[in-house]
Design a protein around this motif. Structure first.
Motif, PDB file in Angstrom:
ATOM      1  N   SER A   2     -13.847   9.624 -10.826  1.00  0.00           N
ATOM      2  CA  SER A   2     -12.663  10.064 -10.100  1.00  0.00           C
ATOM      3  C   SER A   2     -12.760   9.663  -8.635  1.00  0.00           C
ATOM      4  N   LEU A   3     -11.585   9.654  -7.986  1.00  0.00           N
ATOM      5  CA  LEU A   3     -11.530   9.147  -6.621  1.00  0.00           C
ATOM      6  C   LEU A   3     -12.326  10.011  -5.647  1.00  0.00           C
ATOM      7  N   ASP A   4     -12.359  11.329  -5.851  1.00  0.00           N
ATOM      8  CA  ASP A   4     -13.126  12.165  -4.929  1.00  0.00           C
ATOM      9  C   ASP A   4     -14.611  11.850  -5.000  1.00  0.00           C
ATOM     10  N   VAL A   5     -15.085  11.518  -6.200  1.00  0.00           N
ATOM     11  CA  VAL A   5     -16.495  11.131  -6.349  1.00  0.00           C
ATOM     12  C   VAL A   5     -16.743   9.792  -5.657  1.00  0.00           C
ATOM     13  N   GLU A   6     -15.814   8.862  -5.834  1.00  0.00           N
ATOM     14  CA  GLU A   6     -15.975   7.540  -5.226  1.00  0.00           C
ATOM     15  C   GLU A   6     -15.952   7.625  -3.689  1.00  0.00           C
ATOM     16  N   MET A   7     -15.043   8.437  -3.156  1.00  0.00           N
ATOM     17  CA  MET A   7     -15.002   8.573  -1.701  1.00  0.00           C
ATOM     18  C   MET A   7     -16.255   9.271  -1.177  1.00  0.00           C
ATOM     19  N   ASP A   8     -16.810  10.173  -1.977  1.00  0.00           N
ATOM     20  CA  ASP A   8     -18.052  10.830  -1.568  1.00  0.00           C
ATOM     21  C   ASP A   8     -19.206   9.837  -1.528  1.00  0.00           C
ATOM     22  N   LEU A   9     -19.171   8.866  -2.427  1.00  0.00           N
ATOM     23  CA  LEU A   9     -20.195   7.818  -2.405  1.00  0.00           C
ATOM     24  C   LEU A   9     -20.091   6.990  -1.112  1.00  0.00           C
ATOM     25  N   LEU A  10     -18.866   6.689  -0.683  1.00  0.00           N
ATOM     26  CA  LEU A  10     -18.685   5.973   0.577  1.00  0.00           C
ATOM     27  C   LEU A  10     -19.186   6.814   1.743  1.00  0.00           C
ATOM     28  N   ARG A  11     -18.917   8.101   1.663  1.00  0.00           N
ATOM     29  CA  ARG A  11     -19.358   9.013   2.719  1.00  0.00           C
ATOM     30  C   ARG A  11     -20.886   9.019   2.812  1.00  0.00           C
ATOM     31  N   LYS A  12     -21.545   9.147   1.670  1.00  0.00           N
ATOM     32  CA  LYS A  12     -23.005   9.184   1.646  1.00  0.00           C
ATOM     33  C   LYS A  12     -23.627   7.856   2.068  1.00  0.00           C
ATOM     34  N   ALA A  51     -13.792  -3.710  -6.368  1.00  0.00           N
ATOM     35  CA  ALA A  51     -14.245  -2.550  -7.139  1.00  0.00           C
ATOM     36  C   ALA A  51     -13.098  -1.647  -7.555  1.00  0.00           C
ATOM     37  N   SER A  52     -12.217  -1.306  -6.601  1.00  0.00           N
ATOM     38  CA  SER A  52     -11.117  -0.384  -6.868  1.00  0.00           C
ATOM     39  C   SER A  52     -10.096  -0.477  -5.754  1.00  0.00           C
ATOM     40  N   LEU A  53      -8.865  -0.841  -6.092  1.00  0.00           N
ATOM     41  CA  LEU A  53      -7.830  -0.940  -5.069  1.00  0.00           C
ATOM     42  C   LEU A  53      -7.485   0.424  -4.483  1.00  0.00           C
ATOM     43  N   SER A  54      -7.595   1.470  -5.281  1.00  0.00           N
ATOM     44  CA  SER A  54      -7.297   2.808  -4.762  1.00  0.00           C
ATOM     45  C   SER A  54      -8.309   3.216  -3.697  1.00  0.00           C
ATOM     46  N   ALA A  56     -10.112   1.102  -1.942  1.00  0.00           N
ATOM     47  CA  ALA A  56      -9.894   0.185  -0.826  1.00  0.00           C
ATOM     48  C   ALA A  56      -8.701   0.629   0.009  1.00  0.00           C
ATOM     49  N   ARG A  57      -7.648   1.109  -0.652  1.00  0.00           N
ATOM     50  CA  ARG A  57      -6.453   1.571   0.070  1.00  0.00           C
ATOM     51  C   ARG A  57      -6.805   2.744   0.990  1.00  0.00           C
ATOM     52  N   LEU A  58      -7.555   3.706   0.494  1.00  0.00           N
ATOM     53  CA  LEU A  58      -7.912   4.853   1.319  1.00  0.00           C
ATOM     54  C   LEU A  58      -8.870   4.460   2.440  1.00  0.00           C
ATOM     55  N   TYR A  59      -9.801   3.582   2.152  1.00  0.00           N
ATOM     56  CA  TYR A  59     -10.734   3.168   3.195  1.00  0.00           C
ATOM     57  C   TYR A  59     -10.018   2.354   4.270  1.00  0.00           C
ATOM     58  N   GLU A  60      -9.078   1.520   3.863  1.00  0.00           N
ATOM     59  CA  GLU A  60      -8.303   0.743   4.826  1.00  0.00           C
ATOM     60  C   GLU A  60      -7.509   1.678   5.742  1.00  0.00           C
ATOM     61  N   GLY A  61      -6.950   2.761   5.172  1.00  0.00           N
ATOM     62  CA  GLY A  61      -6.231   3.730   5.988  1.00  0.00           C
ATOM     63  C   GLY A  61      -7.153   4.456   6.958  1.00  0.00           C
ATOM     64  N   HIS A  62      -8.348   4.790   6.494  1.00  0.00           N
ATOM     65  CA  HIS A  62      -9.355   5.430   7.353  1.00  0.00           C
ATOM     66  C   HIS A  62      -9.723   4.499   8.503  1.00  0.00           C
ATOM     67  N   MET A  63      -9.968   3.239   8.189  1.00  0.00           N
ATOM     68  CA  MET A  63     -10.321   2.254   9.218  1.00  0.00           C
ATOM     69  C   MET A  63      -9.195   2.127  10.234  1.00  0.00           C
ATOM     70  N   ASN A  64      -7.952   2.114   9.762  1.00  0.00           N
ATOM     71  CA  ASN A  64      -6.795   1.997  10.639  1.00  0.00           C
ATOM     72  C   ASN A  64      -6.679   3.209  11.557  1.00  0.00           C
ATOM     73  N   GLY A 130      -5.254  15.911  -0.721  1.00  0.00           N
ATOM     74  CA  GLY A 130      -6.395  16.661  -1.227  1.00  0.00           C
ATOM     75  C   GLY A 130      -7.729  16.019  -0.906  1.00  0.00           C
ATOM     76  N   LEU A 131      -7.698  14.818  -0.337  1.00  0.00           N
ATOM     77  CA  LEU A 131      -8.922  14.109   0.033  1.00  0.00           C
ATOM     78  C   LEU A 131      -9.059  13.968   1.537  1.00  0.00           C
ATOM     79  N   LEU A 132      -7.933  13.686   2.212  1.00  0.00           N
ATOM     80  CA  LEU A 132      -7.983  13.482   3.655  1.00  0.00           C
ATOM     81  C   LEU A 132      -8.197  14.803   4.383  1.00  0.00           C
TER      82      LEU A 132
END
Length: 361
Positions: A2-12, A51-54, A56-64, A130-132
């Motif tokens: 799930s996306l929350d797990v994937e974003m947590d991996l980026l965080r870690k 890996a995953s466009l979803s 990538a989309r959230l990370y691109e928004g974070h970077m922006n 629910g993620l941001l």
């Protein structure tokens, strides 16, 4: 996964903090203007797109979002806000308005207290519900124009994920966020009205999502090649021709995007003019290159997807397969707002430059 797990991996992995400048504990991905930082950000977005466009989309928004804070926040704000990235916060940028465009009215302006605004309206196509933790939002400030604010968007009761009915990019947890009645302090306003659309970082910044899209097309070609090899069809002359054309298009658009991201992100408004061209020429050229790269990224992706589907037949359309998911997500993600206007703007920017500047040799 799930996306929350994937974003947590980026965080870690430290990738959320990595977008902050080194002075705030990060690596400057997406905000530093040196070539190494720019090309690393480009590579990261492409890798996430594979890996995953979803994701990538959230990370691109974070970077922006981090980029906007670095560009336009005061030093005091940067010290306060960027420290939150070390805590693992995920940010985004929400620009599209909902049924009621987001606006703010001044409700407190006294000598002894801070200026406060009451927000009215919604943001649509809001990714990361629910993620941001925080999102930079645009809102109408009345006579002053459109302002930016970094606000808390974690209230579940204000999130409407059911509003997202698109067939693709479902894993972005997108929808509508209702800001009606939210009060914000003037201290969360970022920059001045009009900063958001300053170039070359507004239109020019589209290189980021194009990098993610390019990564997705790379993954399509990889999976397509693997399928053909598994079935012993890779040496078929027609299949070889299709693969070779796809590879050529990927390489050509890669070169355009790489050049565009460097021109946009290495632009420094305070540097002295060089040669026969001034800063405005550099600014216009950077935005033109980004807009043209966006156009070619879309054209390339559409053609490659069409060829891959012809080559693989029914297999390309089987639900829940990795290829079908990428086709579905990419087909939607390519449809950014106002593509015709972006192309017209690229043409106008071309005409605004001298013939000497636009030579390719």
């Amino acid at each position: 996964m799930s996306l929350d797990v994937e974003m947590d991996l980026l965080r870690k992995a430290g990738l959320l903090l990595a977008c902050a400048p080194p002075t705030y504990g990060g690596q400057g991905l997406g905000c530093n203007s040196d070539r190494h930082s720019v090309l690393t950000a480009f590579a990261v977005l492409r890798a996430l797109g594979r890996a995953s466009l979803s994701v990538a989309r959230l990370y691109e928004g974070h970077m922006n979002a981090v980029k906007l804070v670095v560009l336009y926040a005061s030093d005091a704000q940067k010290t306060q806000l960027l420290a939150r990235l070390a805590e693992g916060q995920l940010w985004g940028v929400w620009g599209a308005d909902g049924a009621t465009p987001l606006s703010g009215s001044l409700i407190s302006d006294t000598p002894t207290g801070p200026r406060r605004y009451m927000l009215h309206g919604q943001k649509a196509f809001a990714s990361g519900l629910g993620l941001l933790d925080q999102a930079i939002v645009t809102f109408n400030k009345g006579p002053d124009g459109v302002a930016l604010a970094l606000v808390n968007v974690s209230e579940p009761k204000r999130q409407d994920k059911a509003a997202w009915r698109a067939s693709g990019m479902k894993a972005t947890w997108s929808g509508v966020y209702d800001f009606e009645g939210v009060q914000i302090d003037a201290s969360v306003l970022i920059g001045k009205p009009g900063d958001y659309i300053k170039e070359p970082y507004f239109e020019g910044g589209i290189w980021r999502y194009c990098a993610a899209q390019h990564g997705a097309v790379e993954q399509i070609v990889r999976l397509w090649r693997a399928r053909l090899e598994q079935r012993g069809r890779a040496e078929d002359p027609i299949q070889l021709s299709r693969l070779a054309r796809a590879r050529a298009r990927l390489i050509a658009v890669y070169a355009m995007l790489r050049d565009a991201c460097l021109q946009v992100e290495t632009f420094v408004a305070t540097k002295p003019s060089t040669g026969n061209f001034g800063l405005e020429d550099d600014r216009r050229n950077a935005v033109e290159m980004a807009l043209l790269a966006r156009e070619m990224t879309e054209e390339m992706a559409v053609v490659v997807m069409d060829d891959a589907k012809k080559s693989l037949g029914v297999e390309a359309h089987l639900p829940q397969s990795d290829l079908e998911r990428i086709f579905r997500d990419l087909s939607l993600y390519l449809r950014q707002a106002g593509p015709d206007g972006k192309l017209l703007n690229a043409g106008r920017l071309y005409l605004a430059q001298s013939e000497e500047r636009t030579r390719l040799w």
